[in-house]
Motif scaffolding. Structure first.
Motif, PDB file in Angstrom:
ATOM      1  N   VAL A  39       0.838  -1.205   0.000  1.00 35.64           N
ATOM      2  CA  VAL A  39       0.000   0.000   0.000  1.00 35.64           C
ATOM      3  C   VAL A  39       0.871   1.252   0.000  1.00 35.64           C
ATOM      4  N   LEU A  40       1.952   1.240   0.799  1.00 31.17           N
ATOM      5  CA  LEU A  40       2.863   2.392   0.798  1.00 31.17           C
ATOM      6  C   LEU A  40       3.460   2.612  -0.590  1.00 31.17           C
ATOM      7  N   GLY A  41       3.887   1.517  -1.218  1.00 32.52           N
ATOM      8  CA  GLY A  41       4.463   1.644  -2.549  1.00 32.52           C
ATOM      9  C   GLY A  41       3.457   2.165  -3.556  1.00 32.52           C
ATOM     10  N   SER A  42       2.194   1.726  -3.439  1.00 24.58           N
ATOM     11  CA  SER A  42       1.204   2.215  -4.395  1.00 24.58           C
ATOM     12  C   SER A  42       0.929   3.699  -4.179  1.00 24.58           C
ATOM     13  N   GLY A  43       0.991   4.152  -2.923  1.00 26.40           N
ATOM     14  CA  GLY A  43       0.837   5.590  -2.685  1.00 26.40           C
ATOM     15  C   GLY A  43       1.954   6.378  -3.330  1.00 26.40           C
ATOM     16  N   LEU A  44       3.186   5.869  -3.207  1.00 29.00           N
ATOM     17  CA  LEU A  44       4.316   6.560  -3.832  1.00 29.00           C
ATOM     18  C   LEU A  44       4.170   6.569  -5.349  1.00 29.00           C
ATOM     19  N   ILE A  45       3.699   5.447  -5.906  1.00 24.66           N
ATOM     20  CA  ILE A  45       3.548   5.384  -7.365  1.00 24.66           C
ATOM     21  C   ILE A  45       2.476   6.365  -7.831  1.00 24.66           C
ATOM     22  N   LEU A  46       1.418   6.515  -7.032  1.00 26.75           N
ATOM     23  CA  LEU A  46       0.377   7.482  -7.397  1.00 26.75           C
ATOM     24  C   LEU A  46       0.941   8.899  -7.395  1.00 26.75           C
ATOM     25  N   TYR A  47       1.751   9.206  -6.385  1.00 26.95           N
ATOM     26  CA  TYR A  47       2.386  10.533  -6.337  1.00 26.95           C
ATOM     27  C   TYR A  47       3.264  10.745  -7.560  1.00 26.95           C
ATOM     28  N   LEU A  48       4.037   9.715  -7.890  1.00 20.54           N
ATOM     29  CA  LEU A  48       4.924   9.818  -9.054  1.00 20.54           C
ATOM     30  C   LEU A  48       4.126  10.044 -10.331  1.00 20.54           C
ATOM     31  N   ASN A  49       2.984   9.335 -10.458  1.00 23.39           N
ATOM     32  CA  ASN A  49       2.189   9.479 -11.657  1.00 23.39           C
ATOM     33  C   ASN A  49       1.581  10.858 -11.776  1.00 23.39           C
ATOM     34  N   ALA A  50       1.242  11.442 -10.633  1.00 25.04           N
ATOM     35  CA  ALA A  50       0.574  12.730 -10.707  1.00 25.04           C
ATOM     36  C   ALA A  50       1.562  13.859 -10.924  1.00 25.04           C
ATOM     37  N   PHE A  51       2.746  13.766 -10.302  1.00 23.17           N
ATOM     38  CA  PHE A  51       3.626  14.923 -10.300  1.00 23.17           C
ATOM     39  C   PHE A  51       4.901  14.736 -11.095  1.00 23.17           C
ATOM     40  N   GLY A  52       5.155  13.553 -11.607  1.00 25.05           N
ATOM     41  CA  GLY A  52       6.325  13.396 -12.450  1.00 25.05           C
ATOM     42  C   GLY A  52       7.567  13.015 -11.668  1.00 25.05           C
ATOM     43  N   PHE A  53       8.597  12.653 -12.446  1.00 18.28           N
ATOM     44  CA  PHE A  53       9.798  12.108 -11.818  1.00 18.28           C
ATOM     45  C   PHE A  53      10.568  13.153 -11.046  1.00 18.28           C
ATOM     46  N   GLN A  54      10.531  14.390 -11.551  1.00 12.22           N
ATOM     47  CA  GLN A  54      11.393  15.397 -10.946  1.00 12.22           C
ATOM     48  C   GLN A  54      10.995  15.673  -9.504  1.00 12.22           C
ATOM     49  N   LYS A  55       9.693  15.757  -9.274  1.00 12.39           N
ATOM     50  CA  LYS A  55       9.255  16.028  -7.912  1.00 12.39           C
ATOM     51  C   LYS A  55       9.355  14.795  -7.043  1.00 12.39           C
ATOM     52  N   ALA A  56       9.151  13.625  -7.656  1.00  9.85           N
ATOM     53  CA  ALA A  56       9.221  12.410  -6.848  1.00  9.85           C
ATOM     54  C   ALA A  56      10.645  12.132  -6.408  1.00  9.85           C
ATOM     55  N   GLU A  57      11.622  12.617  -7.188  1.00  5.56           N
ATOM     56  CA  GLU A  57      13.003  12.364  -6.792  1.00  5.56           C
ATOM     57  C   GLU A  57      13.402  13.153  -5.556  1.00  5.56           C
ATOM     58  N   ARG A  58      12.619  14.169  -5.215  1.00  7.50           N
ATOM     59  CA  ARG A  58      12.968  14.917  -4.003  1.00  7.50           C
ATOM     60  C   ARG A  58      12.739  14.083  -2.756  1.00  7.50           C
ATOM     61  N   ILE A  59      11.742  13.184  -2.823  1.00 11.15           N
ATOM     62  CA  ILE A  59      11.462  12.397  -1.628  1.00 11.15           C
ATOM     63  C   ILE A  59      12.013  10.990  -1.726  1.00 11.15           C
ATOM     64  N   PHE A  60      12.334  10.548  -2.904  1.00  7.09           N
ATOM     65  CA  PHE A  60      12.798   9.162  -3.025  1.00  7.09           C
ATOM     66  C   PHE A  60      13.703   9.041  -4.229  1.00  7.09           C
ATOM     67  N   ASN A  61      14.941   8.642  -4.000  1.00 10.11           N
ATOM     68  CA  ASN A  61      15.818   8.371  -5.132  1.00 10.11           C
ATOM     69  C   ASN A  61      16.652   7.144  -4.831  1.00 10.11           C
ATOM     70  N   GLY A  62      17.608   6.880  -5.695  1.00  3.38           N
ATOM     71  CA  GLY A  62      18.351   5.638  -5.568  1.00  3.38           C
ATOM     72  C   GLY A  62      19.121   5.517  -4.272  1.00  3.38           C
ATOM     73  N   LYS A  63      19.676   6.656  -3.824  1.00  4.92           N
ATOM     74  CA  LYS A  63      20.470   6.604  -2.595  1.00  4.92           C
ATOM     75  C   LYS A  63      19.597   6.239  -1.406  1.00  4.92           C
ATOM     76  N   ILE A  64      18.439   6.882  -1.347  1.00  5.14           N
ATOM     77  CA  ILE A  64      17.541   6.591  -0.227  1.00  5.14           C
ATOM     78  C   ILE A  64      17.075   5.150  -0.300  1.00  5.14           C
ATOM     79  N   TYR A  65      16.869   4.689  -1.505  1.00  7.03           N
ATOM     80  CA  TYR A  65      16.477   3.282  -1.676  1.00  7.03           C
ATOM     81  C   TYR A  65      17.544   2.359  -1.108  1.00  7.03           C
ATOM     82  N   GLN A  66      18.805   2.621  -1.504  1.00 10.64           N
ATOM     83  CA  GLN A  66      19.902   1.783  -0.991  1.00 10.64           C
ATOM     84  C   GLN A  66      19.937   1.790   0.528  1.00 10.64           C
ATOM     85  N   ARG A  67      19.888   2.998   1.094  1.00 13.87           N
ATOM     86  CA  ARG A  67      20.063   3.076   2.545  1.00 13.87           C
ATOM     87  C   ARG A  67      18.932   2.380   3.269  1.00 13.87           C
TER      88      ARG A  67
END
Lengths: 123, 356, 130
Positions: free
Chosen positions: B259-287
């Motif tokens: 459910v958390l992942g689907s919420g993030l995907i919805l945010y990404l779909n609505a606002f695009g990659f540039q804004k979604a990268e502010r809250i989640f990117n590869g580094k944060i994923y790794q950590r």
């Protein structure tokens, strides 16, 4: 005289059966549907009816955790519709671009015209 | 103590931090030497391959052996050429006439791999034939194990939800393996689908993918954005509720993470990659992923160690039914939820854009 | 005892109404000819059908935490379903060339360079599935 329990049972079972029949009918539409949008609509309706069935079963069995599943299902089906629409629009426009019909892109996305120009300049 | 260190740039701690952030590759320094070494060890490899082909040839068949010898000699010659050419991977562009030994080796490799797979499959099937009949009432899993779970599960794990007590306490390493499988799957997708940044600068590539996204997909959809403003926080809160309530009601890490992942995907779909990268990117994923998996492994290892040795583990079980109860199950649920959410989001971004 | 039967009557009325709406929606989805018309039928099931079915279930459950969750489902649907309908209609208006939307926009933009050669093909070209 029928007891109240049996009455509820008959009501819920009848509702679930009718909904299952409706799911089969709209599944036919989702297979037949000539365009992508038809299929998306039919699949969305299947999701709606599945949510109804789960909710009715949650009341029928008095298992309250099934309502959570309803909420999750609603979220996932909404997300599925949004993602599918975006992806298919993108695929369509990319195909049109390959056919060198770029006016369609420009017209449809007139609000993003500036970015289109940027893209062409960069190319 | 507050003396400023001048050699911070070359210190080991700095290197470690850079490695942690993914900025440097610890192998890059040794790469040049490694290439030289490779080129030097090449003749040996060729000789080995030639030997393999001779081994594969039937003894007594002299012509095959002779051919294999000549192939080995040719391989040596080609290796010498490659050494002089000093290419990074010289065996890719060698002349085709000398590669008979190599071809034989490849054929041998294919046959052996098929034989190995068939052998493993037959052994597994043979093992399955000795298992007790499925659904038999006399099976051990039908009387002892499940009875133990049902009778003592609440006392031993402290979780009201018996399923969570099983998968996160009795069979916690199974769940750990599942989380690792998710992590490894996303790593494989990352390796396969990542857009290579070697040609051109990274910012240019990023801008191009962003432009690609903007042109071909309707992103600036004001209705979807306004709806996402309302729905994304609700979805995230609901996901957190499912994760935190995993030991009390059905749910837990996997569904809550989805459910958390689907919420993030919805945010990404609505606002695009540039804004979604502010809250989640590869580094944060790794950590997030690595720290969650590490914590899971350490905590559960400690729990198993103390449990197997009948030590007092010091983890309070609490009152069953409270939100802070059932020992380690709540943090483990949070770890699993984080891994699942990150994996879902990473899959989506990798398949859509080829990067995070 | 009697008020229980009244409650059953109200709940069954709501449930049956919702299911009738769903039947109408499925009928419309199967009978209409274009995707936008089908969407019109499907939206009725997504809003009114969900509302009445869940209202009936809330009446059965009475006031409890589950009823709140059922109400949340209604709320979620009423928020999400129009948006998904908007997305589908946008997809349809963008990709269906037989609708004529693209031609109208093109004329208003006065891009007439290729229209004489292109548009008849675009019109006749049936956009089958991908």
């Amino acid at each position: 005289m029928m007891g109240i329990q049996q009455a509820y049972q008959c009501l819920f079972l009848g509702a679930v059966l009718i909904l299952a029949l409706l799911i089969i009918i709209s599944m036919i539409r989702s297979v037949l549907g000539p365009r992508v949008a038809d299929r998306i609509i039919a699949v969305n309706m299947i999701g709606t009816m599945t949510i109804m069935i789960i909710a009715i079963l949650s009341v029928y069995f008095e298992e309250n955790y099934l309502v959570d599943i309803c909420l999750i299902y609603a979220m996932i089906s909404f997300l599925g519709v949004v993602v599918l629409c975006k992806v298919y629009t993108g695929v369509y426009l990319r195909d049109k671009n390959m056919e060198a019909n770029m006016e369609a892109v420009e017209d449809n996305l007139s609000q993003q015209k500036q970015e289109v120009h940027d893209y062409y300049e960069n190319e | 103590m507050s003396r400023r260190k001048d050699n911070y740039e070359t210190s080991r701690w700095r290197q470690f931090m850079q490695w942690l952030a993914g900025e440097i590759d610890p192998l890059t320094a040794a790469k040049v030497g490694m290439i030289q070494e490779k080129a030097e060890t090449l003749p040996d490899e060729k000789m080995e391959r030639g030997k393999v082909s001779t081994l594969q040839a039937t003894p007594g068949n002299e012509s095959d052996e002779r051919e294999a010898h000549s192939a080995a000699a040719q391989a040596e010659k080609a290796a010498g050429q490659a050494k002089s050419a000093m290419a990074a991977e010289p065996w890719l562009n060698q002349p085709s006439g000398e590669s008979r030994g190599l071809r034989l080796y490849r054929r041998f490799y294919q046959v052996m791999s098929i034989l190995l797979c068939m052998g493993i499959i037959s052994v597994l099937l043979w093992t399955i034939a000795y298992l007790p009949i499925f659904g038999n009432a006399g099976n051990p899993d039908n009387n002892e194990v499940s009875a133990r779970y049902i009778e003592k599960g609440l006392d031993e794990t402290g979780a009201v939800n018996m399923v969570t007590g099983m998968i996160l306490d009795y069979r916690a390493f199974d769940t750990f393996g599942e989380s690792c499988v998710l992590f490894i799957a996303s790593c494989c997708v990352l390796v396969l689908l990542r857009i290579d940044n070697d040609g051109g600068s990274e910012s240019w590539k990023k801008r191009q993918t962003e432009a690609n996204d903007r042109i071909f997909e309707p992103k600036n959809d004001i209705i979807l954005q306004k709806c996402a403003c309302v729905l994304v926080p609700v979805i995230l809160v609901f996901g957190i509720y499912i994760i935190l309530n995993g030991h009390l009601s059905p749910g837990g890490g996997f569904s809550g993470g989805a459910v958390l992942g689907s919420g993030l995907i919805l945010y990404l779909n609505a606002f695009g990659f540039q804004k979604a990268e502010r809250i989640f990117n590869g580094k944060i994923y790794q950590r997030i992923t690595v720290s969650a998996l590490t914590f899971y492994c350490l905590a559960k290892s400690y729990s198993f160690f103390t449990g197997a040795n009948h030590l007092n583990s010091g983890i309070p079980l609490g009152t069953p039914g409270n939100i802070l109860s059932s020992g380690l199950i709540l943090p483990l649920n949070i770890c699993v939820g984080l891994v699942v959410a990150c994996t879902m989001y990473a899959f989506y971004t990798l398949f859509r854009k080829g990067g995070m | 005892m009697a008020w229980q039967w009244y409650r059953f009557g109200a709940a069954s009325l709501c449930l049956v109404t919702g299911i009738v709406f769903m039947i109408l929606a499925v009928f419309g989805v199967n009978r209409f000819h274009k995707a936008l018309n089908r969407m019109h039928a499907a939206a009725m099931g997504d809003t009114l059908g969900i509302l009445f079915v869940f209202l009936g279930l809330i009446l059965v459950r009475g006031i409890s935490f589950d009823s709140l969750k059922l109400f949340l489902v209604i709320l979620f649907f009423w928020m999400a379903s129009p948006v998904s309908g908007h997305m589908v209609s946008r997809l349809e208006a963008m990709t269906d060339e037989e609708l004529g939307e693209l031609l109208v926009i093109r004329r208003s933009r006065r891009i007439k360079a290729k229209e004489g050669e292109d548009s008849p093909e675009d019109r006749g070209e049936s956009q089958a599935e991908r």
